[in-house]
Write a protein that holds these residues in place. Structure first.
Motif: not given
Length: 213
Positions: A68-73, A77-84, A136-145
């Motif tokens: 359901x997402x990505x973790x970047x280390x 620090x960490x960056x978590x990404x989820x696209x919905x 970040x709201x995109x066309x028919x998707x949302x990205x949470x960082x």
């Protein structure tokens, strides 16, 4: 005008049109897969295509047996990404900001490179740490960082994460999806799963994105 000359003019016009379509109409992303974006090799995770950074440790994150997402280390620090999936007519960030703030009273809104973001302190398993939530709201998707650790307070470290997010490509697909359903991810070079899975909504089921090894 000869047929050869007309054909050559037509081919040149088609080439110019293709080149025009390939030029991004924005300075940076995240990009939608169907819009013009920089054409270079990315890590293909299905719903997300990530730029390469050899310094980053990139891992898929899961809820149950679904990615359901990505973790970047990187750099403590960490960056978590989820696209919905999002509705055609409205974005999700305003609603999701409200949900996040309801569970973390020390977060405040501020202006960021992608617009309004949340920044402050969050408590996870009894420990308090700095965090930044970028939507970040995109066309028919949302990205949470979500940025945690040193990068949440050190702009120099955060810049590498932000540049990474700017070059992400989101692949929403054409299939119907429920609001806030996770856009399917998979391991690189793994064939998409054809069987239907129950939609996963990370904001309603379980805690924040988990790391997998």
């Amino acid at each position: 005008m000869s047929e050869v000359f007309r054909r050559r003019r037509r081919e040149q016009a088609e080439q110019m049109a293709e080149q025009a379509l390939a030029v991004p109409n924005r300075e940076w992303g995240p990009w939608d897969a169907d819009e013009p974006h920089p054409d270079h090799e990315r890590i293909d995770l299905g719903g997300l295509r990530l730029p390469h950074n050899p310094d980053f440790d990139v891992r898929l994150a899961s809820v149950g047996d679904q990615h359901v997402g990505v973790v970047v280390l990187w750099e403590e620090s960490s960056l978590q990404l989820q696209a919905l999936a999002a509705p055609k007519t409205a974005g999700l960030w305003d609603d999701i900001k409200t949900k996040i703030k309801a569970g973390a009273q020390t977060l405040e809104e501020r202006d960021g490179v992608f617009g309004t973001e949340l920044a402050g302190q969050v408590t996870v398993e009894g420990a308090t740490r700095p965090a930044r939530y970028i939507g970040i709201d995109g066309p028919r998707w949302f990205l949470l960082a979500v940025v945690n650790g040193r990068a949440a307070v050190d702009d120099g470290v955060a810049e590498a994460f932000l540049d990474f997010v700017k070059d992400i490509v989101v692949v929403r697909g054409d299939e119907p999806m429920a609001r806030e359903e996770s856009i399917p991810l998979r391991r690189p070079n793994e064939q998409p799963v054809e069987e239907e899975d129950k939609p996963v909504n990370p904001f309603r089921r379980g805690p924040e994105i988990s790391e997998t090894r």
